[in-house]
Design an enzyme around this catalytic site. Structure first.
Site, short mmCIF file in Angstrom:
data_model
loop_
_atom_site.label_atom_id
_atom_site.label_comp_id
_atom_site.label_asym_id
_atom_site.label_seq_id
_atom_site.Cartn_x
_atom_site.Cartn_y
_atom_site.Cartn_z
N ASP A 12 6.96 -74.48 2.72
CA ASP A 12 6.80 -74.80 4.18
C ASP A 12 8.33 -75.56 4.45
OD1 ASP A 12 5.56 -75.97 6.65
OD2 ASP A 12 6.00 -77.95 5.85
N ASP A 14 9.15 -77.67 7.70
CA ASP A 14 9.24 -78.85 8.57
C ASP A 14 8.58 -80.07 7.78
OD1 ASP A 14 10.24 -77.64 11.11
OD2 ASP A 14 8.60 -76.55 11.07
N ASP A 171 3.88 -80.54 2.45
CA ASP A 171 3.89 -81.50 2.78
C ASP A 171 2.82 -82.15 3.74
OD1 ASP A 171 4.93 -82.40 6.35
OD2 ASP A 171 5.08 -80.52 5.35
#
Length: 228
Positions: A12, A14, A171
């Protein structure tokens, strides 16, 4: 083949590779202020971490009763975000080390993100991560964003990898759910510490509850070696 066998790693972007959430928050705060919502706070923003910009502005329109169209809100937020992203996005040092370590070993790498292709390109080039991360999938290119598995499955397809051989680094809870739905293992590094107990993270192969403060390239690499 790398020292990790047939393993491929999908990141991922961001909140995982780069600390872009402050830029997303600031872009959103500015856009909402222009549309009559002057008190958008960081805790408000945290509710949208992990979903695409399109889904975020669609929710805003409903929740805040905005008159502007979804397309107008999306264009405004993306424009503001790109201005901020080009000038001030920081890659997490241990994540950069992890990318470099995997690249040195010849592990196939990809990025799968809810951001637009333009935003992803701006961040990867601005941080220099584009030197190692050439395979990129935006949620704009697939039918459904996270928590649907589409972006991760498309990344695996472009890498020529079986989903079962892929490890996702994430995240946010929707991303962890997407990895699980794709049949991929997951290294979870929660951006919002209070979400570490979210049920979506329970299936992660490696859950670093302390987020980026706990993550090290060596810890993640050693886990990959043990579990390949």
């Amino acid at each position: 083949m790398s020292g990790l066998g047939s393993t491929s790693v999908i990141f991922d972007l961001d909140g995982t590779l780069v600390d872009s959430e402050p830029n997303y928050y600031e872009a959103g705060r500015q856009v909402l202020a222009e549309h009559g919502v002057p008190d958008f706070t960081w805790p408000d923003h945290e509710r949208y971490v992990g979903i695409s910009t399109l889904e975020t502005v669609t929710l805003w329109k409903r929740e805040y009763g905005l008159r502007a169209s979804v397309d107008e809100l999306l264009a405004a937020k993306n424009r503001r975000y790109l201005e901020l992203a080009r000038s001030s996005t920081r890659a997490y040092p241990e994540m950069r080390k992890f990318v470099e370590l995997l690249a040195t070993e010849g592990v196939p790498l990809a990025v799968a993100s809810g951001s637009s292709p333009t935003a992803i390109e701006a961040i990867l080039s601005g941080t220099g991560l584009d030197a190692h991360l050439h395979t990129v999938v935006s949620a704009d290119e697939v039918e459904h964003g996270k928590p649907a598995p589409d972006v991760f499955l498309e990344a695996a397809r472009r890498l020529g990898a079986a989903p079962a051989d892929c490890v996702v680094v994430e995240d946010a809870a929707p991303g962890a759910a997407a990895a699980h739905a794709a049949g991929m293992r997951c290294i979870a590094v929660p951006y919002v510490a209070g979400q570490a107990d979210a049920p979506e993270f329970a299936a992660a192969g490696l859950l670093l509850r302390g987020g980026q403060e706990e993550f090290t390239a060596r810890t993640a690499y050693d886990w990959l070696r043990r579990t390949r």
